[in-house]
Write an enzyme that holds these catalytic residues in place. Structure first.
Site, PDB file in Angstrom:
ATOM      1  N   GLY A  98     -84.412 119.296  14.569  1.00 44.07           N
ATOM      2  CA  GLY A  98     -85.866 119.115  14.714  1.00 44.07           C
ATOM      3  C   GLY A  98     -86.214 117.633  14.762  1.00 44.07           C
ATOM      4  N   ALA A 125     -83.612 100.368  15.749  1.00 40.81           N
ATOM      5  CA  ALA A 125     -82.859  99.511  14.821  1.00 40.81           C
ATOM      6  C   ALA A 125     -81.361  99.564  15.113  1.00 40.81           C
ATOM      7  CB  ALA A 125     -83.141  99.949  13.381  1.00 40.81           C
ATOM      8  N   ARG A 173     -80.921 121.650  19.831  1.00 43.03           N
ATOM      9  CA  ARG A 173     -79.916 122.346  19.024  1.00 43.03           C
ATOM     10  C   ARG A 173     -78.832 122.744  20.025  1.00 43.03           C
ATOM     11  NH1 ARG A 173     -84.894 123.823  16.080  1.00 43.03           N
ATOM     12  NH2 ARG A 173     -84.747 122.547  14.219  1.00 43.03           N
ATOM     13  N   GLY A 200     -80.676 116.399  10.590  1.00 44.42           N
ATOM     14  CA  GLY A 200     -80.639 117.040   9.283  1.00 44.42           C
ATOM     15  C   GLY A 200     -79.240 117.521   8.927  1.00 44.42           C
ATOM     16  N   ASP A 201     -79.185 118.369   7.910  1.00 46.33           N
ATOM     17  CA  ASP A 201     -77.908 118.897   7.390  1.00 46.33           C
ATOM     18  C   ASP A 201     -76.996 119.478   8.469  1.00 46.33           C
ATOM     19  OD1 ASP A 201     -78.312 118.312   4.816  1.00 46.33           O
ATOM     20  OD2 ASP A 201     -78.711 120.364   4.126  1.00 46.33           O
ATOM     21  N   THR A 244     -85.591 114.141   9.091  1.00 44.03           N
ATOM     22  CA  THR A 244     -86.244 115.461   9.059  1.00 44.03           C
ATOM     23  C   THR A 244     -87.516 115.341   8.234  1.00 44.03           C
ATOM     24  OG1 THR A 244     -86.169 117.691   8.145  1.00 44.03           O
ATOM     25  CG2 THR A 244     -84.630 116.144   7.188  1.00 44.03           C
ATOM     26  N   ASP A 286     -88.668 117.540   6.404  1.00 38.12           N
ATOM     27  CA  ASP A 286     -88.597 118.428   5.234  1.00 38.12           C
ATOM     28  C   ASP A 286     -88.167 117.750   3.926  1.00 38.12           C
ATOM     29  OD1 ASP A 286     -89.170 120.468   7.051  1.00 38.12           O
ATOM     30  OD2 ASP A 286     -87.050 120.888   7.408  1.00 38.12           O
ATOM     31  N   ASP A 343     -85.298 117.651   2.816  1.00 33.28           N
ATOM     32  CA  ASP A 343     -84.414 118.623   2.155  1.00 33.28           C
ATOM     33  C   ASP A 343     -82.938 118.222   2.244  1.00 33.28           C
ATOM     34  OD1 ASP A 343     -84.130 119.024   4.876  1.00 33.28           O
ATOM     35  OD2 ASP A 343     -84.253 121.206   4.781  1.00 33.28           O
ATOM     36  N   MET A 381     -95.053 123.077   6.550  1.00 35.38           N
ATOM     37  CA  MET A 381     -93.628 123.223   6.888  1.00 35.38           C
ATOM     38  C   MET A 381     -92.727 122.816   5.717  1.00 35.38           C
ATOM     39  SD  MET A 381     -92.897 122.169  10.802  1.00 35.38           S
ATOM     40  CE  MET A 381     -93.035 123.374  12.114  1.00 35.38           C
ATOM     41  N   ARG A 431     -89.105 124.189   5.976  1.00 31.67           N
ATOM     42  CA  ARG A 431     -87.987 125.132   6.120  1.00 31.67           C
ATOM     43  C   ARG A 431     -87.870 125.959   4.842  1.00 31.67           C
ATOM     44  NH1 ARG A 431     -83.824 124.840  10.195  1.00 31.67           N
ATOM     45  NH2 ARG A 431     -84.381 122.705  10.590  1.00 31.67           N
ATOM     46  N   ALA A 437    -105.209 121.098  -4.376  1.00 35.21           N
ATOM     47  CA  ALA A 437    -105.085 122.559  -4.223  1.00 35.21           C
ATOM     48  C   ALA A 437    -105.225 123.273  -5.561  1.00 35.21           C
ATOM     49  CB  ALA A 437    -103.739 122.894  -3.586  1.00 35.21           C
ATOM     50  N   ARG A 440    -109.141 132.802   4.264  1.00 33.61           N
ATOM     51  CA  ARG A 440    -108.573 132.600   5.600  1.00 33.61           C
ATOM     52  C   ARG A 440    -107.213 131.926   5.444  1.00 33.61           C
ATOM     53  NH1 ARG A 440    -112.251 135.337   6.864  1.00 33.61           N
ATOM     54  NH2 ARG A 440    -113.848 134.996   8.466  1.00 33.61           N
TER      55      ARG A 440
HETATM   56  P1  ADP Z   1     -80.789 119.951  11.541  1.00 28.98           P
HETATM   57  O1  ADP Z   1     -79.815 118.880  11.898  1.00 28.98           O
HETATM   58  O2  ADP Z   1     -82.216 119.502  11.626  1.00 28.98           O
HETATM   59  O3  ADP Z   1     -80.438 120.634  10.236  1.00 28.98           O
HETATM   60  P2  ADP Z   1     -79.719 122.239  13.005  1.00 28.98           P
HETATM   61  O4  ADP Z   1     -79.267 122.970  11.796  1.00 28.98           O
HETATM   62  O5  ADP Z   1     -80.389 123.010  14.081  1.00 28.98           O
HETATM   63  O6  ADP Z   1     -80.731 121.057  12.691  1.00 28.98           O
HETATM   64  O7  ADP Z   1     -78.435 121.510  13.615  1.00 28.98           O
HETATM   65  C1  ADP Z   1     -78.520 120.682  14.754  1.00 28.98           C
HETATM   66  C2  ADP Z   1     -77.245 120.809  15.554  1.00 28.98           C
HETATM   67  O8  ADP Z   1     -76.123 120.380  14.766  1.00 28.98           O
HETATM   68  C3  ADP Z   1     -76.866 122.231  15.981  1.00 28.98           C
HETATM   69  O9  ADP Z   1     -77.518 122.639  17.134  1.00 28.98           O
HETATM   70  C4  ADP Z   1     -75.377 122.090  16.219  1.00 28.98           C
HETATM   71  O10 ADP Z   1     -75.111 121.447  17.441  1.00 28.98           O
HETATM   72  C5  ADP Z   1     -74.986 121.152  15.091  1.00 28.98           C
HETATM   73  N1  ADP Z   1     -74.538 121.944  13.935  1.00 28.98           N
HETATM   74  C6  ADP Z   1     -75.321 122.625  13.069  1.00 28.98           C
HETATM   75  N2  ADP Z   1     -74.587 123.273  12.151  1.00 28.98           N
HETATM   76  C7  ADP Z   1     -73.294 122.997  12.437  1.00 28.98           C
HETATM   77  C8  ADP Z   1     -72.052 123.369  11.855  1.00 28.98           C
HETATM   78  N3  ADP Z   1     -71.988 124.158  10.794  1.00 28.98           N
HETATM   79  N4  ADP Z   1     -70.915 122.896  12.425  1.00 28.98           N
HETATM   80  C9  ADP Z   1     -70.975 122.097  13.505  1.00 28.98           C
HETATM   81  N5  ADP Z   1     -72.120 121.702  14.097  1.00 28.98           N
HETATM   82  C10 ADP Z   1     -73.274 122.140  13.571  1.00 28.98           C
HETATM   83  O1  F6P Z   2     -86.702 120.948   9.967  1.00 26.71           O
HETATM   84  C1  F6P Z   2     -87.952 120.645  10.489  1.00 26.71           C
HETATM   85  C2  F6P Z   2     -88.715 121.905  10.790  1.00 26.71           C
HETATM   86  O2  F6P Z   2     -89.977 121.537  11.332  1.00 26.71           O
HETATM   87  C3  F6P Z   2     -88.908 122.852   9.620  1.00 26.71           C
HETATM   88  O3  F6P Z   2     -89.933 122.435   8.748  1.00 26.71           O
HETATM   89  C4  F6P Z   2     -89.175 124.146  10.311  1.00 26.71           C
HETATM   90  O4  F6P Z   2     -88.725 125.233   9.529  1.00 26.71           O
HETATM   91  C5  F6P Z   2     -88.338 124.056  11.566  1.00 26.71           C
HETATM   92  O5  F6P Z   2     -88.034 122.683  11.750  1.00 26.71           O
HETATM   93  C6  F6P Z   2     -89.017 124.579  12.794  1.00 26.71           C
HETATM   94  O6  F6P Z   2     -88.124 124.502  13.842  1.00 26.71           O
HETATM   95  P1  F6P Z   2     -88.497 124.740  15.373  1.00 26.71           P
HETATM   96  O7  F6P Z   2     -88.828 123.399  15.947  1.00 26.71           O
HETATM   97  O8  F6P Z   2     -87.239 125.288  15.968  1.00 26.71           O
HETATM   98  O9  F6P Z   2     -89.646 125.663  15.430  1.00 26.71           O
END
Ligand code: ADP
Ligand code: F6P
Length: 320
Positions: A12, A23, A73, A103-104, A126, A128, A130, A170, A172, A187, A244
């Protein structure tokens, strides 16, 4: 001495990613390192969709949301064949190191690439916040300020109608955006996965505070909890106060990055190139106690991040 590196954004997008790309690019160039901008995350690495960057390639992007390198992705990269194709492409272009901003999930990909001998440095990008090894991720501050701005606007109409607005932010599966936005917007209740909640108690609190003159209510719900519309319906049934639900969604991912996001992204991007210049790879750049540090990717992925329960409790106590 490392001669050529690449930079990509993956997963994302997050405001501030452009500042990080800038940078990385300019630090590399100023140290005599050639740098390629790889398009659409790991897709660009597999397909060779990349361009050599100059100082000017990253002009006028610092203040822009999104990512000039695009992001995606890439399911193919999760396969052994996909990683092999990427490694082949690195060899063909001469990429010795790659800065991965994401991200992760993106870090897991970088760990696979590192295992094949490509020096990877990961930057936490990210909204998040997280990522366990770091107290801050690029994009977090902008997203929270956007969410806050939106809730302030929602409050205007909730106030005019004596309503309860349930606002889903948001995150996740994490409640970091929710708890900070929740306390900052006043809130009545913040609902996250990390802290138990009870809709009966929330309804009771709304009715009790109404007796003291409170006439409209904001309930902030973290994305991972879900059911915001249902939560609004239940609160309406239990209190008789019209409710709402609003799901803020992707508006939180866009917009001009805040000062904090630009500064941290710039520091982290610079640090990443310093590591690569020393021949160091397989690391995640992080912020700890306000300082930029780095961790082994697998160790970083295994860490656990605490949730700020105290902040949540303060928000609850002062929202009366
Ligand atoms: P984020 O980096 O924001 O957590 P994703 O989980 O969608 O987003 O991961 C981004 C991309 O990183 C994936 O589309 C894939 O190419 C790669 N990736 C994610 N998980 C794995 C994994 N377990 N092993 C190898 N590549 C991964
Ligand atoms: O990780 C960033 C994030 O915006 C999360 O907060 C949310 O769950 C997810 O990505 C949404 O992903 P997408 O862009 O695939 O709708």
């Amino acid at each position: 001495m490392i001669k050529t590196i690449g930079v990509l954004t993956s997963g994302g997008d997050a405001p501030g990613m452009n500042a990080a790309v800038r940078a990385v690019t300019r630090t590399a160039i100023s140290r005599g390192i050639k740098v390629y901008g790889i398009k659409r995350g790991y897709n660009g690495l597999i397909n060779g969709d990349m361009i050599e960057m100059t100082e000017r390639s990253v002009s006028d992007i610092l203040q822009k949301g999104g990512t000039c390198l695009y992001t995606a992705r890439c399911p193919e990269f999760r396969t052994a064949e996909g990683v092999d194709k990427a490694v082949e492409k690195c060899k063909e272009v001469g990429l010795e190191g790659i800065v991965v901003i994401g991200g992760d999930g993106s870090f897991r990909g970088a760990a696979d690439l590192s295992a094949k001998g490509i020096l990877c440095i990961c930057l936490p990008g990210t909204i998040d916040n997280d990522i366990s090894c770091t107290e801050y991720t690029i994009g977090y501050d902008t997203a929270m300020n956007t969410a806050l701005d939106m809730v302030d606007k929602i409050r205007d109409t909730a106030q005019s109608h004596d309503r309860c607005s349930v606002v889903e932010v948001m995150g996740r599966n994490a409640g970091y955006i929710a708890v900070n936005t929740g306390i900052a917007c006043g809130a009545t209740e913040i609902i996250t996965k990390e802290i138990p909640y009870d809709l009966d108690d929330i309804a009771k609190k709304m009715l009790e505070t109404r007796k003291t003159g409170k006439q409209h209510f904001i309930v902030v719900v973290a994305e991972g909890v879900g059911h915001s519309t249902e939560i609004a319906q239940v609160l309406q049934e239990k209190t008789g106060i019209e409710a709402r639900a609003t799901i803020l969604g992707h508006v939180q991912r866009g917009g001009t990055p805040t000062l904090r996001d630009r500064v941290v992204a710039s520091q982290m991007g610079h640090y990443a190139v310093e590591l690569l210049q020393q021949g160091i790879g397989n690391r995640v750049v992080a912020m700890q106690a306000g300082k930029i540090v780095d961790f082994d990717i697998k160790e970083a992925l295994a860490m656990k991040k605490p949730y700020d329960e105290e902040l949540h409790m303060i928000a609850r106590e002062i929202a009366i």
